[in-house]
Scaffold this motif. Structure first.
Motif: not given
Length: 171
Positions: A159, A151-157, A104, A93, A100
């Motif tokens: 940070m 926070r890092t949100d891969l789905q929303a691209n 971003m 985690e 990825d």
């Protein structure tokens, strides 16, 4: 865009006379590649090879590929990029693949200001450093530490960050 097959290293030479190859790993540690038995020779995952043995030797990875038994056969793989299937690995985690993160968008968690997009990641030893680029501005650099990266949100691209005091001061 999240890619299914990630480039993870390059076959740089042969090792010994039994068809082993040396791989220059593109990961935090060479040990990461030792967990894989299947590699791919293209980013679409259509051309796979199976590793019989994988081990670390100094800062490179030595692999014996199934069906590659001679120096000549191994030499044909020199210069090939190796890919892994992201489904074959588990990250802790808070860990991410650099691929990825590139592209971003980086936003201030408090003000909503968009700082730009991540264009590169440097490894400094203590922590990674994210390079942020915005058109017409000098690149900014942020340490990849939990006090800054909230926070890092891969789905929303996206940070969300809270810069340390003075980090982005122009003076």
């Amino acid at each position: 865009m999240i890619q299914q097959f990630l480039d993870t290293g390059e076959i740089v030479s042969v090792h010994g006379i039994r068809g082993e190859v040396k791989i220059n790993p593109w990961s935090d540690t060479p040990d990461f590649l030792c967990d894989f038995k299947r590699f791919y020779l293209d980013k679409n995952g259509t051309n796979s090879i199976e590793a019989e043995r994988v081990r670390v030797h100094k800062n490179v990875v030595i692999a014996k590929i199934k069906g590659i038994d001679t120096v000549e056969d191994a030499a044909k793989l020199r210069g090939k990029t190796l890919y892994i299937n992201r489904d074959d690995c588990k990250l802790d985690e808070g860990d991410f693949f650099v691929q990825d993160l590139i592209g971003m968008q980086v936003q201030d968690a408090d003000t909503g200001e968009i700082y730009g997009t991540i264009c590169d990641v440097s490894q400094t030893g203590a922590n990674d450093v994210y390079h942020i680029r915005a058109e017409g501005k000098a690149d900014k650099f942020i340490p990849a530490i939990k006090q800054v990266v909230l926070r890092t949100d891969l789905q929303a691209n996206l940070m969300m960050i809270r810069p340390l005091e003075g980090l982005f001061d122009e003076n």
